[in-house]
Enzyme design. Structure first.
Site, PDB file in Angstrom:
ATOM      1  CE1 TYR A   1      -1.955   3.488   2.202  1.00  0.00           C
ATOM      2  CE2 TYR A   1      -3.811   2.380   1.169  1.00  0.00           C
ATOM      3  CZ  TYR A   1      -3.271   3.487   1.768  1.00  0.00           C
ATOM      4  OH  TYR A   1      -4.034   4.605   1.928  1.00  0.00           O
TER       5      TYR A   1
ATOM      6  CD  GLU B   1      -6.130   4.600  -0.894  1.00  0.00           C
ATOM      7  OE1 GLU B   1      -6.192   4.643   0.344  1.00  0.00           O
ATOM      8  OE2 GLU B   1      -7.116   4.396  -1.622  1.00  0.00           O
TER       9      GLU B   1
END
Lengths: 330, 449
Positions: B155, B242
């Site tokens: 991530y 993101e």
């Protein structure tokens, strides 16, 4: 889209969120610059523009000591019977100005703030709405590492010491010199609080609109410190709204600095309790992301700190009067 | 044959589950949330394009506006594992369904012919998901992409965060669908690297992040990706990028398998190209109409229309209506610089909502002058021939002029000075109108002189 923001909000640890946003001692020292008086000398950046002209006129009518303005290229001229300068440095040198109010449109506003910082002016009030966040991050970076200049805003209605000095767009006539310190993220909602405290006869010492942007120059804690240290301020109204954790941080501060027999009464209203999650309601800063930044969390945090939180925006004045009477302060 | 069919169905089922999770739409305490408006939202394929143009590896993809294009793209991808993703700006696509009955806005297909067939059933159709409401959103494009089989999932995000007074890299070796649980149960698995905005992101700092997150074998490539991400973040005035997951596929190359962007509306004036990508077909028409006049309008579910100046006061007005048992039909902030024309348009938009039974105007004039508001209200009431009661609460700059204007207009506008009273009154009136409508009665309000 809101869900991933929610994920991110959960990821940032609570310790970062509450109480530990980076504070620099140097910048904190400029909190005292918020204390306006009848002698505060004010210049206007964007002086000759439409907004600058209209609000400078209003300020002069109110009795603010406007001493001049800045409009690059128009230095040497006169506007509203006051001198116009090409730069803030020139203006400060000629007038000894303590404060500047900025009505410059978003593309040039950050530069205007920087220019005022170059001139080491004590107080900058930036009214402009719509400054790109990246610009403000850079301004804030510089701001935090110096100790001469205090910034209020951007995207704020301004700051006023009733019957002494008005810097901003608030309607002067609803204010009354008195004993309440008002701090708020909203513009028009601040006027509600002011109107109510005037109507119940309490009046205000200082009203600060800190504005709705996520990266700004002054937060609740800065103003609370000024109010707590000011002997004339006997009661405080704090108006918050959904988004971010400024109210929680303020609650934390009050727990540490406003308890005991000499604690000053604080009444609060948090706007947006009925707002559905994930919606951006106008302010760049007012977004509930992922469970944090919601109104109920803020209300809980403030109540824990001894703040009286009213669910009705029409009852702020009444609640404060009641509490101050109970404490024999009014 | 039967086994193949069975495994195909299973794979599709798994993909569907994963797809929705990747889109971040279903966790245990997720609430349906409406699209954030006036906050630039771009289609998924644009996110992919932005990453690709910045030099960040994404799966091969194409965008099809017709089913023939879908077939061509699928052929060019030269893979048996293809994913079709309806380009609709809402979460929950995987679990949604189209108005024509086709199930799922994210579909696995196995041949260009199938791609053509399914894409054909998606294009031009309305996709209904938990987030779109019953109306759904129109699907005008389908992204055709190669399916990746992620092994390790990481991530990475860069966001402007108040707590850090600036940009921060957030990274985790436990990326993918369960990042939220990871954050809750194992906060040490998430690392934060604040970036000094004046210095920018250095190679050393990016490498440090790569090593800390467990990608030391890929240090150079990861650092490179992070540098590119930060560059993109700054160039486009992004508030958030993101990438979840940043994953290794079978071939040991890392790909960004999904990306979310959030952009700063305030930067519109210097990001014209980017903001031109806004797809107005994906937004509520009323909110689009409002934006034209610089009004900030958000439709809600109730029956009391609101017209207020200032976001804080507008929220507070909604709050006080709720407090008195009413239900706001909208949030509307006319802002500080609204003209009488803008106020009239605001009224048009509010009253275009058939659910509205009564209107509360709450204006505290600072920059906003009350007499300007009054002119707008009077013009609107006359032009729109408004039958519903309007409760008007004005305070501040030029309030006395405003009151004179309203009184002499001869219109059914009820002036109330006190906000509490105004809210109470408008809730009562809206209840009366509701009752009348339910009983199919016509109702007329008279103001005694």
């Amino acid at each position: 889209m809101a869900t991933h923001a929610r994920i991110l909000s959960r990821i940032i640890p609570d310790s970062f969120k509450v109480g530990q946003s980076i504070r620099f001692n140097s910048y904190d020292a400029t909190r005292v610059n918020l204390k306006l008086s009848g002698n505060t000398k004010v210049i206007c950046q964007g002086f000759t523009g439409k907004q600058g002209t209209f609000h400078s006129k209003q300020a002069i009518e109110y009795g603010t000591k406007m001493v001049g303005g800045v409009s690059p290229g128009k230095g040497g001229k006169t506007h509203l019977d006051l001198p116009v300068f090409n730069s803030v440095k020139e203006a400060k040198a000629a007038t000894g100005a303590d404060a500047t109010v900025i009505y410059v449109p978003p593309p040039g506003a950050a530069a205007a703030i920087n220019e005022a910082m170059d001139a080491e002016i004590s107080l900058i009030v930036c009214i402009t709405e719509g400054i790109p966040q990246q610009d403000m991050v850079k301004v804030k970076h510089r701001l935090l590492r110096q100790n001469k200049t205090r910034l209020v805003g951007p995207n704020c209605p301004g700051i006023i010491a009733p019957e002494q000095c008005k810097i901003g767009i608030m309607p002067g006539h609803i204010h009354q010199k008195g004993v309440v310190g008002v701090v708020s993220r909203s513009g028009t909602l601040t006027y509600e609080a002011v109107h109510q405290t005037t109507q119940v006869g309490l009046g205000q010492t200082l009203c600060v609109g800190i504005g709705g942007d996520p990266f700004n120059g002054t937060d609740f804690i800065d103003c609370l410190e000024v109010f707590l240290k000011d002997p004339e301020t006997k009661g405080i109204i704090l108006i918050g709204e959904i988004g971010g954790v400024a109210e929680e941080q303020a609650a934390d501060y009050l727990l540490k600095h406003n308890t005991g027999p000499n604690a000053k009464p604080v009444v609060s209203f948090i706007a947006g309790l009925s707002a559905p999650p994930g919606r951006r309601m106008g302010h760049a800063g007012a977004i509930i992301s992922g469970g944090k930044g919601g109104a109920q969390d803020k209300i809980n945090a403030l109540e824990k700190a001894g703040v009286i939180v009213t669910k009705s925006p029409a009852q702020m004045g009444n609640e404060l009067l009641k509490e101050m009477r109970r404490l024999a302060l009014a | 044959m039967a086994t193949m069919l069975r495994s195909a169905v299973l794979a599709e089922h798994i993909l569907l589950k994963n797809a929705t999770k990747v889109l971040g739409s279903t966790t245990s305490n997720w609430q349906p949330q409406k699209q954030q408006t006036r906050n630039l939202n771009v289609h998924e394929h644009i996110s992919y394009t932005l990453l690709k143009d910045a030099g960040i590896q994404v799966p091969k993809f194409g965008v099809a506006k017709t089913k023939q294009e879908a077939k061509k793209i699928a052929q060019d991808l030269a893979t048996k594992d293809i994913v079709l993703k309806a380009q609709v700006l809402a979460g929950g696509r995987g679990k949604g369904h189209f108005k024509n009955g086709l199930k799922g806005g994210v579909r696995m297909v196995y041949s260009p012919e199938e791609a053509e067939d399914i894409a054909g059933q998606m294009l031009g159709q309305y996709l209904i998901t938990k987030q779109t409401g019953e109306k759904g959103r129109i699907c005008n494009a389908v992204m055709v992409t190669e399916r990746k089989f992620p092994r390790k999932e990481f991530y990475f995000a860069i966001m402007m965060e108040r707590a850090f007074s600036g940009p921060v890299i957030i990274a985790s070796s436990q990326g993918g669908v369960n990042i939220e649980e990871v954050a809750a149960e194992n906060p040490n698995a998430i690392l934060y690297e604040p970036i000094d905005i004046s210095k920018g992101l250095s190679k050393e700092q990016a490498e440090k992040v790569a090593v800390k997150v467990g990608l030391s074998s890929q240090k150079d490539k990861t650092a490179d990706m992070l540098l590119k991400m930060y560059d993109l973040f700054c160039k486009k005035d992004a508030l958030l990028i993101e990438i979840n997951p940043y994953a290794e596929d079978a071939g040991e190359t890392y790909f960004s398998l999904d990306a979310k962007f959030r952009f700063d509306d305030n930067a519109g004036f210097r990001q014209k190209e980017l903001f031109a990508l806004r797809d107005w077909t994906q937004e509520d028409e009323k909110e689009v109409a409002a934006a034209k006049f610089d009004l900030n309008y958000i439709a809600l579910d109730g029956n009391i229309g609101c017209l207020v100046n200032g976001a804080g006061l507008a929220m507070a007005t909604m709050d006080i209506i709720s407090l008195h048992g009413g239900s706001p039909a909208n949030f509307l902030d006319v802002g500080g610089g609204a003209t009488a024309q803008a106020v009239k348009e605001a009224f048009k938009i509010i009253t275009a909502d058939p659910k509205v039974h009564a209107i509360l105007v709450n204006i505290f004039g600072g920059i906003m002058r009350c007499d300007v508001i009054a002119e707008g209200i009077i013009a609107a009431a006359k032009e729109l021939n408004l039958k519903m009661p309007i409760v008007c609460r004005l305070q501040g700059t030029n309030v006395d002029d405003a009151k004179v204007l309203i009184a002499s207009s001869g219109l059914k506008i009820l002036p109330v000075d006190n906000l509490d009273e105004a809210a109470r009154l408008v809730v009562k009136l809206s209840n009366i109108v509701s009752l009348a409508r339910d009983a199919k009665l016509d109702i007329n309000f008279e103001i005694p002189l």
